[in-house]
Design an enzyme around this catalytic site. Structure first.
Site, PDB file in Angstrom:
ATOM      1  N   THR A 107       0.941  33.746 -63.229  1.00 52.41           N
ATOM      2  CA  THR A 107       1.312  34.091 -61.858  1.00 52.41           C
ATOM      3  C   THR A 107       0.616  33.144 -60.899  1.00 52.41           C
ATOM      4  O   THR A 107      -0.594  32.953 -60.969  1.00 52.41           O
ATOM      5  CB  THR A 107       0.904  35.540 -61.539  1.00 52.41           C
ATOM      6  OG1 THR A 107       1.461  36.420 -62.524  1.00 52.41           O
ATOM      7  CG2 THR A 107       1.423  35.950 -60.165  1.00 52.41           C
ATOM      8  N   ASN A 482     -13.858  32.635 -58.703  1.00 55.44           N
ATOM      9  CA  ASN A 482     -12.790  31.861 -58.070  1.00 55.44           C
ATOM     10  C   ASN A 482     -12.975  30.358 -58.230  1.00 55.44           C
ATOM     11  O   ASN A 482     -12.053  29.589 -57.973  1.00 55.44           O
ATOM     12  CB  ASN A 482     -12.684  32.207 -56.586  1.00 55.44           C
ATOM     13  CG  ASN A 482     -11.745  33.370 -56.332  1.00 55.44           C
ATOM     14  OD1 ASN A 482     -11.101  33.868 -57.239  1.00 55.44           O
ATOM     15  ND2 ASN A 482     -11.662  33.818 -55.092  1.00 55.44           N
ATOM     16  N   TYR A 483     -14.172  29.930 -58.643  1.00 55.78           N
ATOM     17  CA  TYR A 483     -14.393  28.528 -59.000  1.00 55.78           C
ATOM     18  C   TYR A 483     -14.368  28.430 -60.522  1.00 55.78           C
ATOM     19  O   TYR A 483     -15.344  28.071 -61.161  1.00 55.78           O
ATOM     20  CB  TYR A 483     -15.719  28.015 -58.435  1.00 55.78           C
ATOM     21  CG  TYR A 483     -15.739  27.819 -56.948  1.00 55.78           C
ATOM     22  CD1 TYR A 483     -14.612  28.042 -56.163  1.00 55.78           C
ATOM     23  CD2 TYR A 483     -16.896  27.382 -56.306  1.00 55.78           C
ATOM     24  CE1 TYR A 483     -14.628  27.861 -54.789  1.00 55.78           C
ATOM     25  CE2 TYR A 483     -16.930  27.192 -54.918  1.00 55.78           C
ATOM     26  CZ  TYR A 483     -15.795  27.434 -54.174  1.00 55.78           C
ATOM     27  OH  TYR A 483     -15.817  27.252 -52.806  1.00 55.78           O
TER      28      TYR A 483
END
Length: 544
Positions: A107, A482-483
Protein backbone atom coordinates in the site's frame (compact mmCIF):
# COMPACT_ATOMS: atom_id res chain seq x y z
CA UNK A 1 -20.34 0.96 -6.12
CA UNK A 2 -22.46 0.01 -9.16
CA UNK A 3 -23.30 -3.68 -9.42
CA UNK A 4 -25.18 -4.10 -12.74
CA UNK A 5 -23.58 -6.69 -15.04
CA UNK A 6 -21.67 -5.89 -18.18
CA UNK A 7 -22.39 -7.87 -21.29
CA UNK A 8 -20.87 -11.29 -21.73
CA UNK A 9 -19.01 -10.05 -24.81
CA UNK A 10 -17.44 -7.13 -22.93
CA UNK A 11 -16.46 -9.43 -20.09
CA UNK A 12 -14.69 -11.84 -22.46
CA UNK A 13 -12.92 -9.01 -24.27
CA UNK A 14 -11.59 -7.60 -21.00
CA UNK A 15 -10.21 -10.98 -20.00
CA UNK A 16 -8.58 -11.42 -23.38
CA UNK A 17 -6.97 -7.97 -23.23
CA UNK A 18 -5.48 -8.64 -19.81
CA UNK A 19 -4.47 -12.21 -20.62
CA UNK A 20 -2.50 -11.26 -23.73
CA UNK A 21 -0.72 -8.49 -21.82
CA UNK A 22 0.93 -10.99 -19.47
CA UNK A 23 3.83 -13.39 -19.76
CA UNK A 24 2.72 -17.00 -19.83
CA UNK A 25 4.25 -17.67 -16.41
CA UNK A 26 2.36 -14.86 -14.64
CA UNK A 27 -0.45 -17.08 -13.35
CA UNK A 28 -0.90 -14.99 -10.20
CA UNK A 29 -1.32 -11.89 -12.34
CA UNK A 30 -3.95 -13.51 -14.56
CA UNK A 31 -5.79 -15.00 -11.62
CA UNK A 32 -5.83 -11.66 -9.83
CA UNK A 33 -7.36 -9.90 -12.84
CA UNK A 34 -9.88 -12.69 -13.46
CA UNK A 35 -10.90 -12.47 -9.84
CA UNK A 36 -11.38 -8.71 -10.16
CA UNK A 37 -13.61 -9.25 -13.19
CA UNK A 38 -15.79 -11.52 -11.07
CA UNK A 39 -15.78 -9.28 -7.98
CA UNK A 40 -16.61 -6.13 -9.95
CA UNK A 41 -19.60 -7.13 -12.04
CA UNK A 42 -19.28 -3.75 -13.72
CA UNK A 43 -15.57 -4.18 -14.31
CA UNK A 44 -15.46 -1.35 -16.82
CA UNK A 45 -16.17 1.05 -13.95
CA UNK A 46 -12.71 0.36 -12.48
CA UNK A 47 -10.74 -0.74 -15.55
CA UNK A 48 -9.28 2.76 -15.86
CA UNK A 49 -7.90 2.36 -12.31
CA UNK A 50 -6.05 -0.89 -13.09
CA UNK A 51 -2.58 -0.73 -14.64
CA UNK A 52 -0.69 -3.76 -15.93
CA UNK A 53 2.83 -3.78 -17.35
CA UNK A 54 1.43 -3.51 -20.90
CA UNK A 55 -0.49 -0.35 -20.08
CA UNK A 56 1.10 2.78 -21.55
CA UNK A 57 0.63 4.60 -18.23
CA UNK A 58 2.05 1.81 -16.05
CA UNK A 59 5.59 3.19 -15.77
CA UNK A 60 4.52 6.78 -15.11
CA UNK A 61 2.04 5.67 -12.42
CA UNK A 62 4.68 3.50 -10.76
CA UNK A 63 7.43 6.12 -10.85
CA UNK A 64 5.30 9.12 -9.94
CA UNK A 65 5.44 8.43 -6.19
CA UNK A 66 8.91 6.86 -6.00
CA UNK A 67 10.86 9.22 -3.74
CA UNK A 68 14.08 7.17 -3.53
CA UNK A 69 15.66 6.35 -6.88
CA UNK A 70 17.56 3.43 -5.34
CA UNK A 71 14.34 1.55 -6.08
CA UNK A 72 13.63 2.82 -9.58
CA UNK A 73 16.25 0.81 -11.47
CA UNK A 74 15.43 -1.72 -14.18
CA UNK A 75 16.53 -4.54 -11.87
CA UNK A 76 14.17 -3.53 -9.05
CA UNK A 77 11.20 -5.96 -8.83
CA UNK A 78 8.04 -4.41 -10.22
CA UNK A 79 4.39 -4.94 -9.29
CA UNK A 80 2.29 -7.11 -11.54
CA UNK A 81 -0.61 -4.70 -11.21
CA UNK A 82 -1.12 -1.19 -9.81
CA UNK A 83 -4.60 -0.19 -8.69
CA UNK A 84 -5.54 3.40 -7.85
CA UNK A 85 -8.96 3.12 -6.13
CA UNK A 86 -11.22 6.16 -6.03
CA UNK A 87 -13.32 4.95 -3.12
CA UNK A 88 -12.61 2.78 -0.08
CA UNK A 89 -15.39 0.39 -1.13
CA UNK A 90 -13.22 -0.66 -4.08
CA UNK A 91 -10.48 -1.99 -1.79
CA UNK A 92 -12.08 -5.08 -0.14
CA UNK A 93 -12.32 -6.89 -3.51
CA UNK A 94 -8.64 -6.11 -4.11
CA UNK A 95 -7.70 -7.76 -0.83
CA UNK A 96 -9.89 -10.75 -1.61
CA UNK A 97 -8.39 -11.20 -5.07
CA UNK A 98 -4.82 -10.82 -3.81
CA UNK A 99 -5.48 -13.59 -1.30
CA UNK A 100 -7.10 -15.78 -3.96
CA UNK A 101 -4.22 -15.33 -6.40
CA UNK A 102 -1.39 -15.64 -3.86
CA UNK A 103 -0.18 -12.08 -4.39
CA UNK A 104 1.15 -9.75 -1.73
CA UNK A 105 -0.27 -6.26 -1.31
CA UNK A 106 1.87 -3.18 -0.93
CA UNK A 107 0.00 0.00 0.00
CA UNK A 108 1.42 3.35 -1.07
CA UNK A 109 0.27 6.77 0.07
CA UNK A 110 3.23 9.07 -0.66
CA UNK A 111 6.17 6.81 -1.49
CA UNK A 112 8.59 8.33 1.01
CA UNK A 113 9.39 5.09 2.84
CA UNK A 114 13.19 4.92 3.07
CA UNK A 115 13.49 1.32 1.84
CA UNK A 116 10.77 1.46 -0.83
CA UNK A 117 8.59 -1.10 0.94
CA UNK A 118 5.37 0.44 -0.35
CA UNK A 119 6.27 -0.32 -3.95
CA UNK A 120 8.94 -3.08 -3.94
CA UNK A 121 8.70 -6.78 -3.08
CA UNK A 122 10.78 -9.85 -3.84
CA UNK A 123 7.64 -11.94 -4.42
CA UNK A 124 4.58 -11.58 -6.65
CA UNK A 125 2.76 -8.40 -5.58
CA UNK A 126 0.27 -5.71 -6.47
CA UNK A 127 0.26 -2.08 -5.36
CA UNK A 128 -2.79 -0.36 -3.94
CA UNK A 129 -1.86 3.25 -4.64
CA UNK A 130 -4.00 5.61 -2.56
CA UNK A 131 -3.19 8.68 -4.63
CA UNK A 132 -6.88 9.20 -5.47
CA UNK A 133 -7.95 8.90 -1.81
CA UNK A 134 -6.66 12.31 -0.83
CA UNK A 135 -9.60 14.31 0.52
CA UNK A 136 -9.12 16.48 3.62
CA UNK A 137 -12.32 17.57 5.37
CA UNK A 138 -11.80 20.16 8.10
CA UNK A 139 -14.32 21.03 10.81
CA UNK A 140 -12.85 24.20 12.28
CA UNK A 141 -15.61 24.57 14.87
CA UNK A 142 -14.93 21.13 16.35
CA UNK A 143 -11.18 21.42 15.66
CA UNK A 144 -11.09 18.08 13.85
CA UNK A 145 -10.36 16.82 10.35
CA UNK A 146 -10.91 13.61 8.41
CA UNK A 147 -7.85 12.95 6.27
CA UNK A 148 -7.75 10.27 3.60
CA UNK A 149 -4.53 8.26 3.65
CA UNK A 150 -3.37 9.43 0.23
CA UNK A 151 -3.39 13.10 1.22
CA UNK A 152 0.02 14.74 1.47
CA UNK A 153 1.13 16.72 4.50
CA UNK A 154 1.26 19.86 2.39
CA UNK A 155 -2.34 19.45 1.30
CA UNK A 156 -3.38 18.92 4.93
CA UNK A 157 -1.72 22.16 5.99
CA UNK A 158 -3.26 24.01 3.05
CA UNK A 159 -6.79 22.74 3.74
CA UNK A 160 -6.55 23.60 7.43
CA UNK A 161 -5.40 27.13 6.60
CA UNK A 162 -8.37 27.59 4.26
CA UNK A 163 -10.67 27.06 7.23
CA UNK A 164 -8.73 28.73 10.03
CA UNK A 165 -5.62 30.82 10.61
CA UNK A 166 -5.34 29.66 14.25
CA UNK A 167 -5.43 25.88 13.78
CA UNK A 168 -2.61 23.57 12.76
CA UNK A 169 -1.50 19.95 12.99
CA UNK A 170 1.74 18.44 14.34
CA UNK A 171 3.14 16.54 11.39
CA UNK A 172 6.28 16.52 9.27
CA UNK A 173 8.42 19.05 7.44
CA UNK A 174 8.33 17.57 3.95
CA UNK A 175 5.03 18.53 2.24
CA UNK A 176 5.01 15.63 -0.25
CA UNK A 177 4.94 12.92 2.44
CA UNK A 178 1.71 10.88 2.45
CA UNK A 179 -0.48 10.85 5.55
CA UNK A 180 -0.99 7.08 5.51
CA UNK A 181 2.55 6.02 6.33
CA UNK A 182 3.48 9.16 8.26
CA UNK A 183 0.67 8.90 10.82
CA UNK A 184 0.89 5.14 11.21
CA UNK A 185 4.61 5.34 12.00
CA UNK A 186 4.30 8.14 14.57
CA UNK A 187 5.03 11.24 12.52
CA UNK A 188 7.02 14.07 14.10
CA UNK A 189 7.42 17.70 13.08
CA UNK A 190 8.12 21.15 14.41
CA UNK A 191 5.11 21.05 16.77
CA UNK A 192 5.92 17.80 18.59
CA UNK A 193 7.52 19.50 21.59
CA UNK A 194 4.21 21.35 22.08
CA UNK A 195 1.63 18.76 21.01
CA UNK A 196 3.34 15.41 20.53
CA UNK A 197 3.38 13.33 17.35
CA UNK A 198 0.83 13.16 14.57
CA UNK A 199 -0.19 9.74 15.93
CA UNK A 200 -0.76 11.23 19.39
CA UNK A 201 -3.45 13.43 17.87
CA UNK A 202 -5.36 10.75 15.93
CA UNK A 203 -8.82 10.19 17.41
CA UNK A 204 -10.37 7.79 14.89
CA UNK A 205 -9.45 5.89 11.75
CA UNK A 206 -10.90 3.65 9.05
CA UNK A 207 -9.02 0.48 8.18
CA UNK A 208 -9.86 -2.41 5.87
CA UNK A 209 -8.82 -5.68 7.48
CA UNK A 210 -7.76 -9.01 6.03
CA UNK A 211 -11.41 -10.07 5.74
CA UNK A 212 -12.33 -6.98 3.76
CA UNK A 213 -14.26 -5.32 6.58
CA UNK A 214 -14.17 -1.52 6.77
CA UNK A 215 -13.67 -0.75 10.45
CA UNK A 216 -13.62 2.43 12.51
CA UNK A 217 -12.23 2.91 16.01
CA UNK A 218 -15.29 1.43 17.68
CA UNK A 219 -15.54 -1.64 15.46
CA UNK A 220 -11.80 -2.34 15.25
CA UNK A 221 -11.34 -2.13 19.02
CA UNK A 222 -8.82 -0.25 21.11
CA UNK A 223 -5.98 -2.76 20.66
CA UNK A 224 -5.89 -2.38 16.88
CA UNK A 225 -6.49 1.35 17.14
CA UNK A 226 -3.48 1.52 19.48
CA UNK A 227 -1.33 -0.53 17.09
CA UNK A 228 -1.87 1.56 13.96
CA UNK A 229 -0.90 4.82 15.70
CA UNK A 230 2.85 4.29 15.55
CA UNK A 231 3.17 0.56 14.86
CA UNK A 232 2.81 0.88 11.10
CA UNK A 233 -0.41 0.35 9.21
CA UNK A 234 0.91 -2.08 6.60
CA UNK A 235 1.13 -4.92 9.15
CA UNK A 236 -2.57 -4.80 9.99
CA UNK A 237 -4.58 -3.79 6.93
CA UNK A 238 -5.17 -0.94 4.52
CA UNK A 239 -5.75 2.31 6.38
CA UNK A 240 -7.91 4.58 4.24
CA UNK A 241 -8.60 7.57 6.50
CA UNK A 242 -7.67 9.24 9.78
CA UNK A 243 -9.65 11.54 12.03
CA UNK A 244 -7.36 13.95 13.85
CA UNK A 245 -7.59 16.55 16.56
CA UNK A 246 -6.35 19.89 15.28
CA UNK A 247 -4.24 22.06 17.57
CA UNK A 248 -4.18 25.74 18.42
CA UNK A 249 -1.54 27.97 16.86
CA UNK A 250 -1.19 31.75 17.18
CA UNK A 251 -1.97 34.03 14.25
CA UNK A 252 1.69 35.04 14.22
CA UNK A 253 4.59 32.60 14.56
CA UNK A 254 8.29 33.26 14.08
CA UNK A 255 10.83 31.24 12.12
CA UNK A 256 14.55 31.58 11.68
CA UNK A 257 17.45 29.84 10.01
CA UNK A 258 20.94 30.66 11.26
CA UNK A 259 24.01 29.09 9.63
CA UNK A 260 27.45 28.78 11.23
CA UNK A 261 30.51 27.09 9.74
CA UNK A 262 33.26 25.30 11.65
CA UNK A 263 35.31 28.50 11.42
CA UNK A 264 32.41 30.25 13.16
CA UNK A 265 32.38 27.81 16.09
CA UNK A 266 29.68 25.51 14.68
CA UNK A 267 30.88 22.49 16.68
CA UNK A 268 30.81 24.40 19.97
CA UNK A 269 27.32 25.69 19.17
CA UNK A 270 26.03 22.19 18.40
CA UNK A 271 27.60 20.94 21.60
CA UNK A 272 25.81 23.65 23.56
CA UNK A 273 22.55 23.03 21.64
CA UNK A 274 22.39 19.49 23.07
CA UNK A 275 22.01 20.89 26.59
CA UNK A 276 19.62 23.69 25.65
CA UNK A 277 17.19 22.50 22.95
CA UNK A 278 15.39 19.71 24.90
CA UNK A 279 14.74 22.05 27.85
CA UNK A 280 13.44 25.07 25.96
CA UNK A 281 9.92 26.41 26.29
CA UNK A 282 7.43 24.06 24.58
CA UNK A 283 6.60 26.83 22.13
CA UNK A 284 10.15 26.77 20.76
CA UNK A 285 11.59 24.13 18.43
CA UNK A 286 15.21 24.42 17.24
CA UNK A 287 16.71 21.66 15.09
CA UNK A 288 20.15 21.37 13.48
CA UNK A 289 21.34 20.31 10.03
CA UNK A 290 25.04 19.50 9.48
CA UNK A 291 26.39 19.32 5.93
CA UNK A 292 29.24 20.34 3.61
CA UNK A 293 29.46 23.72 1.92
CA UNK A 294 32.08 25.57 -0.06
CA UNK A 295 34.48 27.37 2.23
CA UNK A 296 35.08 31.10 1.93
CA UNK A 297 37.18 31.56 5.07
CA UNK A 298 39.32 28.45 5.26
CA UNK A 299 42.28 26.93 3.45
CA UNK A 300 40.10 23.89 2.79
CA UNK A 301 38.01 23.81 -0.38
CA UNK A 302 34.99 22.89 1.72
CA UNK A 303 33.87 23.25 5.30
CA UNK A 304 31.01 21.95 7.43
CA UNK A 305 28.04 24.13 8.18
CA UNK A 306 25.53 23.82 11.00
CA UNK A 307 22.15 25.35 10.20
CA UNK A 308 19.97 26.00 13.24
CA UNK A 309 16.35 26.35 12.16
CA UNK A 310 13.36 27.06 14.31
CA UNK A 311 9.64 27.48 14.73
CA UNK A 312 8.42 29.61 17.63
CA UNK A 313 4.73 29.85 18.47
CA UNK A 314 4.76 33.57 19.10
CA UNK A 315 6.26 36.85 18.03
CA UNK A 316 9.88 37.75 17.41
CA UNK A 317 10.27 39.96 20.48
CA UNK A 318 9.37 37.15 22.88
CA UNK A 319 11.54 34.72 20.92
CA UNK A 320 14.56 37.01 21.17
CA UNK A 321 14.00 37.39 24.92
CA UNK A 322 13.89 33.61 25.35
CA UNK A 323 17.00 33.10 23.25
CA UNK A 324 18.98 35.72 25.16
CA UNK A 325 18.20 33.86 28.37
CA UNK A 326 18.73 30.29 27.14
CA UNK A 327 20.94 30.18 24.06
CA UNK A 328 22.76 33.52 23.73
CA UNK A 329 25.75 31.75 22.15
CA UNK A 330 23.85 31.46 18.86
CA UNK A 331 23.79 35.25 18.55
CA UNK A 332 20.24 35.44 17.18
CA UNK A 333 19.25 38.98 16.15
CA UNK A 334 15.99 40.52 14.99
CA UNK A 335 17.11 40.47 11.35
CA UNK A 336 17.30 36.66 11.50
CA UNK A 337 13.64 36.38 12.48
CA UNK A 338 10.69 36.15 10.12
CA UNK A 339 7.18 36.64 11.52
CA UNK A 340 4.53 34.85 9.51
CA UNK A 341 1.44 32.64 9.73
CA UNK A 342 1.72 29.01 10.79
CA UNK A 343 0.86 27.66 7.33
CA UNK A 344 3.45 29.92 5.68
CA UNK A 345 6.00 28.70 8.23
CA UNK A 346 5.55 25.17 6.88
CA UNK A 347 6.70 26.39 3.46
CA UNK A 348 9.68 28.24 4.91
CA UNK A 349 10.86 25.33 7.06
CA UNK A 350 10.38 22.75 4.32
CA UNK A 351 12.76 24.72 2.10
CA UNK A 352 15.34 24.93 4.89
CA UNK A 353 14.99 21.22 5.62
CA UNK A 354 15.47 20.34 1.94
CA UNK A 355 18.58 22.58 1.88
CA UNK A 356 17.04 25.06 -0.54
CA UNK A 357 17.52 28.83 -0.44
CA UNK A 358 14.34 30.36 0.94
CA UNK A 359 12.15 32.30 -1.43
CA UNK A 360 8.52 33.33 -1.03
CA UNK A 361 6.13 30.96 -2.76
CA UNK A 362 2.33 30.85 -3.07
CA UNK A 363 0.59 28.54 -0.61
CA UNK A 364 -0.64 26.42 -3.53
CA UNK A 365 2.88 24.95 -3.69
CA UNK A 366 1.80 22.88 -0.68
CA UNK A 367 -0.54 20.96 -2.99
CA UNK A 368 2.30 19.63 -5.14
CA UNK A 369 2.77 15.87 -4.80
CA UNK A 370 6.25 15.74 -6.29
CA UNK A 371 9.61 17.10 -5.20
CA UNK A 372 11.74 19.17 -7.56
CA UNK A 373 14.68 16.79 -7.15
CA UNK A 374 14.66 13.08 -6.34
CA UNK A 375 17.89 11.13 -5.91
CA UNK A 376 19.16 7.91 -4.38
CA UNK A 377 19.67 7.88 -0.64
CA UNK A 378 20.20 5.73 2.43
CA UNK A 379 18.94 6.93 5.80
CA UNK A 380 19.71 5.85 9.38
CA UNK A 381 18.37 7.04 12.73
CA UNK A 382 19.41 7.00 16.40
CA UNK A 383 18.39 8.49 19.72
CA UNK A 384 20.81 10.42 21.90
CA UNK A 385 20.29 10.25 25.67
CA UNK A 386 23.48 11.91 26.91
CA UNK A 387 25.15 14.90 25.24
CA UNK A 388 27.87 13.84 22.82
CA UNK A 389 31.21 15.27 24.05
CA UNK A 390 32.83 17.93 21.95
CA UNK A 391 35.64 15.69 20.72
CA UNK A 392 33.02 13.12 19.69
CA UNK A 393 31.15 15.74 17.67
CA UNK A 394 34.39 16.84 16.04
CA UNK A 395 35.12 13.27 14.98
CA UNK A 396 31.61 12.75 13.61
CA UNK A 397 31.85 15.99 11.67
CA UNK A 398 35.09 14.80 10.06
CA UNK A 399 33.15 11.98 8.42
CA UNK A 400 31.31 14.61 6.40
CA UNK A 401 34.58 15.52 4.66
CA UNK A 402 34.81 12.09 3.03
CA UNK A 403 34.07 11.91 -0.68
CA UNK A 404 30.89 9.88 -0.25
CA UNK A 405 29.41 12.56 2.04
CA UNK A 406 29.53 15.25 -0.61
CA UNK A 407 25.71 15.51 -0.76
CA UNK A 408 24.82 14.14 2.67
CA UNK A 409 23.66 15.59 5.95
CA UNK A 410 23.08 14.87 9.62
CA UNK A 411 19.85 15.97 11.25
CA UNK A 412 19.34 16.59 14.97
CA UNK A 413 15.73 16.85 16.21
CA UNK A 414 15.15 18.03 19.82
CA UNK A 415 12.83 16.23 22.20
CA UNK A 416 11.60 17.33 25.62
CA UNK A 417 8.42 19.28 26.27
CA UNK A 418 5.26 17.31 25.51
CA UNK A 419 7.32 14.31 24.39
CA UNK A 420 8.51 13.85 27.97
CA UNK A 421 4.94 13.83 29.27
CA UNK A 422 3.47 11.00 27.17
CA UNK A 423 3.99 7.43 28.35
CA UNK A 424 6.16 5.22 26.12
CA UNK A 425 3.27 2.72 26.01
CA UNK A 426 0.55 5.25 25.11
CA UNK A 427 1.17 4.36 21.45
CA UNK A 428 3.63 1.88 19.88
CA UNK A 429 6.10 4.77 19.43
CA UNK A 430 8.25 4.41 22.59
CA UNK A 431 10.89 7.14 22.20
CA UNK A 432 9.71 9.62 24.78
CA UNK A 433 11.25 10.73 28.10
CA UNK A 434 14.98 10.16 28.45
CA UNK A 435 15.82 11.11 24.87
CA UNK A 436 17.52 14.44 24.27
CA UNK A 437 17.18 14.29 20.52
CA UNK A 438 16.97 12.10 17.46
CA UNK A 439 20.13 11.93 15.36
CA UNK A 440 19.52 10.97 11.74
CA UNK A 441 21.78 10.69 8.72
CA UNK A 442 21.08 10.66 5.02
CA UNK A 443 23.74 9.87 2.42
CA UNK A 444 22.62 10.97 -1.05
CA UNK A 445 23.96 10.32 -4.51
CA UNK A 446 23.02 10.92 -8.12
CA UNK A 447 20.85 8.48 -10.03
CA UNK A 448 23.45 8.01 -12.77
CA UNK A 449 25.98 6.33 -10.47
CA UNK A 450 27.00 2.80 -11.39
CA UNK A 451 25.94 0.04 -9.02
CA UNK A 452 29.45 -0.45 -7.67
CA UNK A 453 29.70 3.28 -7.02
CA UNK A 454 26.38 3.26 -5.20
CA UNK A 455 27.79 0.60 -2.88
CA UNK A 456 30.40 3.12 -1.74
CA UNK A 457 27.69 5.34 -0.32
CA UNK A 458 26.07 2.45 1.50
CA UNK A 459 29.44 1.58 3.00
CA UNK A 460 29.86 5.18 4.14
CA UNK A 461 26.48 4.96 5.86
CA UNK A 462 27.65 1.83 7.66
CA UNK A 463 30.90 3.48 8.74
CA UNK A 464 28.98 6.42 10.10
CA UNK A 465 26.51 4.14 11.90
CA UNK A 466 29.35 2.17 13.49
CA UNK A 467 31.21 5.30 14.46
CA UNK A 468 28.35 6.95 16.38
CA UNK A 469 27.46 3.79 18.30
CA UNK A 470 29.22 4.85 21.56
CA UNK A 471 27.20 8.08 21.67
CA UNK A 472 23.64 6.84 21.15
CA UNK A 473 21.05 4.73 22.96
CA UNK A 474 21.78 1.08 23.68
CA UNK A 475 20.03 -2.06 24.97
CA UNK A 476 18.44 -1.67 22.49
CA UNK A 477 20.04 0.76 20.09
CA UNK A 478 16.82 2.52 19.12
CA UNK A 479 15.61 3.68 15.72
CA UNK A 480 12.66 5.58 14.27
CA UNK A 481 10.18 3.36 12.43
CA UNK A 482 9.34 5.95 9.77
CA UNK A 483 13.05 6.05 8.88
CA UNK A 484 12.90 2.40 7.91
CA UNK A 485 16.28 0.66 7.85
CA UNK A 486 16.48 -2.93 6.60
CA UNK A 487 20.03 -3.27 7.90
CA UNK A 488 18.55 -3.57 11.38
CA UNK A 489 17.11 -6.96 10.42
CA UNK A 490 14.49 -8.40 8.07
CA UNK A 491 11.74 -10.99 7.91
CA UNK A 492 11.85 -14.07 5.71
CA UNK A 493 10.65 -13.48 2.16
CA UNK A 494 8.53 -16.63 2.35
CA UNK A 495 6.59 -15.25 5.31
CA UNK A 496 7.72 -17.83 7.88
CA UNK A 497 9.19 -15.26 10.22
CA UNK A 498 9.52 -16.19 13.87
CA UNK A 499 8.94 -13.88 16.80
CA UNK A 500 12.63 -14.17 17.72
CA UNK A 501 13.76 -13.20 14.23
CA UNK A 502 11.48 -10.17 14.03
CA UNK A 503 12.30 -9.07 17.56
CA UNK A 504 15.89 -8.32 16.42
CA UNK A 505 14.66 -5.26 14.53
CA UNK A 506 11.32 -4.86 16.29
CA UNK A 507 12.63 -3.82 19.70
CA UNK A 508 14.79 -1.15 18.08
CA UNK A 509 11.72 0.55 16.69
CA UNK A 510 9.19 -0.31 19.39
CA UNK A 511 11.10 -1.32 22.55
CA UNK A 512 8.73 -3.03 25.02
CA UNK A 513 5.74 -2.26 22.81
CA UNK A 514 6.84 -4.89 20.29
CA UNK A 515 5.24 -7.74 22.24
CA UNK A 516 1.86 -6.04 22.30
CA UNK A 517 2.08 -5.38 18.56
CA UNK A 518 2.71 -9.09 17.99
CA UNK A 519 -0.37 -9.96 20.06
CA UNK A 520 -2.51 -7.54 18.06
CA UNK A 521 -1.17 -8.93 14.78
CA UNK A 522 -1.93 -12.49 15.91
CA UNK A 523 -5.51 -11.50 16.69
CA UNK A 524 -6.31 -9.56 13.51
CA UNK A 525 -4.14 -11.22 10.83
CA UNK A 526 -3.10 -14.66 12.15
CA UNK A 527 -2.12 -15.95 8.68
CA UNK A 528 0.15 -12.95 8.07
CA UNK A 529 -1.41 -11.80 4.81
CA UNK A 530 -0.27 -8.21 5.32
CA UNK A 531 3.49 -8.56 5.40
CA UNK A 532 6.75 -7.08 4.22
CA UNK A 533 10.42 -7.19 5.16
CA UNK A 534 9.72 -5.43 8.46
CA UNK A 535 6.09 -6.14 9.23
CA UNK A 536 4.90 -7.34 12.62
CA UNK A 537 4.64 -11.16 12.55
CA UNK A 538 1.92 -13.21 14.25
CA UNK A 539 2.77 -15.85 16.83
CA UNK A 540 2.61 -19.07 14.87
CA UNK A 541 3.46 -21.79 17.37
CA UNK A 542 5.19 -22.41 20.67
CA UNK A 543 8.40 -23.20 18.77
CA UNK A 544 8.52 -19.60 17.57
Amino acid sequence: MKTHSISTLTFILLLLIFSYSLPASADGHENFLKCLSQEFQNFSSISNLVYTTSNSSYTSILQFSIQNLRFASKSTPKPQVIITPEHESQIPPLIHCAKQSGSEIRTRSGGHDFEGLSYVSQVSFVIIDLINLSEVTVDAEKKTAWIEAGATLGSIYYKIAQKSSILGFPAGLCPTVGAGGHFSGGGYGTLHRKYGLAADNVIDARIIDVNGRILNRKSMGEDLFWAIRGGGGASFGVIVAWKVQLVDVPETVTVFSVARTLEENATQLVHRWQYVAPKLDKDLFIAVLLYRVNSSSSSRNVTIQATFFSLFLGGADRLLSLMRGTFPELGLVREDCFETSWVESTLYLSQVFLLKPFHQEPLEVLLNRTQSSVKQFKGRSDYVQQPIPRNGLESIVRLLYEDEADDSYLYMVPYGGRMDEISESATPFPHRAGNLYMLASSVIWEDDEEAQDSDRYIRWSRRYYSYVEPYVSRFPRAAYFNYRDLELGVNDINGNTSYAQARVWGIKYFSNNFDRLVRVKTAVDPDDFFKNEQSIPPLRSKSN
